[in-house]
Design a protein around this motif. Structure first.
Motif, short mmCIF file in Angstrom:
data_model
loop_
_atom_site.label_atom_id
_atom_site.label_comp_id
_atom_site.label_asym_id
_atom_site.label_seq_id
_atom_site.Cartn_x
_atom_site.Cartn_y
_atom_site.Cartn_z
N LEU A 146 0.89 -1.13 0.09
CA LEU A 146 -0.17 0.01 0.04
C LEU A 146 0.89 1.17 0.06
N LEU A 147 0.79 2.01 -1.01
CA LEU A 147 1.82 3.26 -1.08
C LEU A 147 0.74 4.46 -0.95
N THR A 148 1.18 5.44 -0.32
CA THR A 148 0.51 6.68 -0.26
C THR A 148 1.38 7.75 -0.79
N LEU A 149 0.68 8.26 -1.85
CA LEU A 149 1.47 9.51 -2.80
C LEU A 149 1.19 10.71 -2.10
N ASP A 150 2.05 11.78 -2.60
CA ASP A 150 2.18 13.16 -1.95
C ASP A 150 0.98 13.94 -2.00
N ASP A 151 -0.01 13.66 -2.90
CA ASP A 151 -1.12 14.22 -2.80
C ASP A 151 -2.33 13.64 -2.25
N GLY A 152 -2.06 12.59 -1.35
CA GLY A 152 -3.26 11.86 -0.87
C GLY A 152 -3.59 10.45 -1.58
N THR A 153 -3.48 10.40 -2.94
CA THR A 153 -3.82 9.33 -3.61
C THR A 153 -3.12 8.01 -3.05
N LEU A 154 -3.99 6.99 -3.07
CA LEU A 154 -3.65 5.67 -2.34
C LEU A 154 -3.59 4.85 -3.53
N ALA A 155 -2.21 4.07 -3.56
CA ALA A 155 -2.21 3.19 -4.49
C ALA A 155 -1.87 1.71 -3.78
N THR A 156 -2.25 0.54 -4.45
CA THR A 156 -2.01 -0.60 -4.21
C THR A 156 -1.04 -1.37 -5.44
N ALA A 157 0.02 -2.14 -5.08
CA ALA A 157 0.81 -2.71 -6.01
C ALA A 157 0.93 -4.09 -5.56
N THR A 158 0.60 -5.16 -6.37
CA THR A 158 0.59 -6.50 -5.89
C THR A 158 1.47 -7.27 -7.18
N ALA A 159 2.05 -8.53 -6.59
CA ALA A 159 2.72 -9.17 -7.69
C ALA A 159 2.86 -10.65 -7.27
N THR A 160 2.72 -11.68 -8.10
CA THR A 160 3.04 -13.01 -7.93
C THR A 160 3.80 -13.68 -9.03
N ARG A 161 4.47 -14.53 -8.61
CA ARG A 161 5.45 -15.47 -9.64
C ARG A 161 4.67 -16.75 -10.03
N CYS A 162 3.50 -17.07 -9.31
CA CYS A 162 2.74 -18.13 -9.52
C CYS A 162 1.41 -17.89 -10.13
N ASN A 163 1.26 -17.20 -11.25
CA ASN A 163 -0.04 -16.85 -11.77
C ASN A 163 -0.41 -17.76 -13.08
N GLY A 164 -1.07 -18.73 -12.76
CA GLY A 164 -1.07 -20.21 -13.59
C GLY A 164 -1.97 -19.77 -14.82
N ALA A 165 -2.66 -18.62 -15.00
CA ALA A 165 -3.61 -18.31 -15.98
C ALA A 165 -2.76 -17.60 -17.23
N GLY A 166 -1.47 -17.05 -16.76
CA GLY A 166 -0.94 -16.09 -17.76
C GLY A 166 -0.07 -15.16 -17.31
N TYR A 167 0.43 -14.35 -18.10
CA TYR A 167 1.26 -13.02 -17.55
C TYR A 167 0.07 -12.07 -17.41
N ASP A 168 0.16 -11.24 -16.41
CA ASP A 168 -0.92 -10.23 -16.26
C ASP A 168 -0.15 -8.90 -15.86
N VAL A 169 -0.35 -8.14 -16.31
CA VAL A 169 0.15 -6.61 -16.06
C VAL A 169 -0.92 -5.59 -16.07
N ARG A 170 -1.37 -4.88 -15.06
CA ARG A 170 -2.51 -4.00 -15.47
C ARG A 170 -2.23 -2.93 -14.37
N MET A 171 -2.93 -1.75 -14.74
CA MET A 171 -3.02 -0.56 -13.87
C MET A 171 -4.68 -0.11 -14.00
N GLU A 172 -5.19 0.26 -12.80
CA GLU A 172 -6.43 0.54 -12.74
C GLU A 172 -6.45 2.00 -12.06
N LEU A 173 -6.84 3.12 -12.93
CA LEU A 173 -6.91 4.52 -12.17
C LEU A 173 -8.17 4.96 -12.12
N ALA A 174 -8.69 5.30 -10.78
CA ALA A 174 -9.96 5.68 -10.37
C ALA A 174 -9.85 7.29 -10.00
#
Length: 334
Positions: free
Chosen positions: A212-240
């Protein structure tokens, strides 16, 4: 232009293909600690195989591309700086702050160019997201969700040399978070799980991580990662934001299945890995480097940018180890 390429493994071989057909690259010299591998790449691409890395620097190249083992990056960056050569280097500069800062000091003292390989900055989806944020299309940005999931773990021998999941994998998310939002991370809280294969525990690493990362303007960000995602290679970013919401990396090859009756159909051809997903971005960053060497554009990702991303990764490692929030001010930047 004559370019020297050091390292002809998976990514180095890809770079050799790109550079060998580049209109501004008249000749390419390749070298690797595995001479047979370098020779094979040279034969396939029409490059010249050097018998050693020393030859690359002796043969009068105009710039170097460093795609060697991570442990050699800082030394090769220093050699390029001392030779007055512009350099492109795959991330990271080094696996620790002291090595990174030392290499940066050599580059800055020499006044040479060092471009780092954070290829997501050249991906069309991330570039569009950056423009949307800067243009105010989301209103006030309040939440960012980033994820990087590899389909299968790397070889066990790689893990102790990788720097760990935060430095090796999530560092891309940390860099692109800063680049897309234009904000700085001020605090992190991170945790990880080694519930995957035993090789992660043996290497002191984790197979899955979240921050969980807090940005300097108060925006909150989550960043997750795994080495074991059997469905395939998945890299995404959602911005709300207060006005709208956008997603990067959501297409017909995203390896995710909806459980909703009217959801999109199951993906039948998921991304298998990073070279497939980001091939155009890898090519674009080398195009940019050639332009930088020719003096036609500014450096799009210099060493200090890489340092910022590494500091976030370091803060996450400290947070995981000490089970507490860590302010970025705790991590040295000079």
């Amino acid at each position: 232009m004559r370019i020297g390429l050091i390292g002809t493994g998976r990514i180095g071989s890809f770079h050799a293909d790109v550079l060998s057909r580049h209109r501004e690259v008249g000749s390419l010299v390749v070298a690797d600690t595995d001479a047979a591998r370098a020779a094979a790449v040279a034969e396939r691409t029409g490059a010249t195989a050097a018998s050693s890395v020393d030859d690359v620097f002796r043969w009068g190249v105009d710039a170097v591309v460093i795609a060697s083992a991570t442990s050699a990056h800082a030394e090769l960056i220093g050699r390029a700086a001392k030779a007055g050569l512009p350099a492109f280097c795959e991330k990271p500069i080094a696996l620790d702050l002291s090595g990174t800062l030392g290499a940066i000091r050599e580059v800055e003292a020499a006044g040479t160019v060092l471009q780092l390989g954070f290829m997501r900055r050249f991906d069309a989806g991330y570039a569009a997201a950056r423009d949307l944020v800067a243009g105010g299309a989301l209103g006030r940005l309040h939440t960012v969700r980033a994820t990087t999931s590899d389909p299968a773990p790397p070889p066990a021998a790689y893990l102790p040399l990788s720097g760990g999941l935060y430095r090796d994998c999530l560092v891309h998310d940390f860099d692109i978070l800063r680049w897309v939002t234009g904000r700085e991370v001020t605090e992190v809280y991170a945790t990880g799980s080694d519930a995957g294969p035993a090789m992660f525990r043996e290497a002191g690493d984790v197979s899955t991580a979240a921050a969980l990362l807090t940005l300097d303007d108060g925006t909150l960000a989550t960043a997750t990662a795994t080495r074991c995602n059997g469905a395939g290679y998945d890299v995404r970013m959602e911005l709300a934001g207060t006005d709208d919401q956008f997603a990067v990396g959501l297409d017909d090859r995203t390896p995710i299945t909806s459980t909703e009756p009217k959801g999109p159909p199951r993906c039948e051809n998921p991304w298998p890995g990073f070279l497939d997903r980001f091939a155009p971005a890898y090519e674009a960053e080398l195009d940019a480097f050639v332009d930088v060497v020719r003096g036609e554009r500014a450096n799009p990702c210099d060493a200090r940018e890489a340092l910022h991303a590494l500091r976030i990764a370091e803060a996450c490692e400290r947070s995981r180890a000490e089970h507490r929030p860590v302010a970025l001010a705790e991590i040295p930047e000079a």
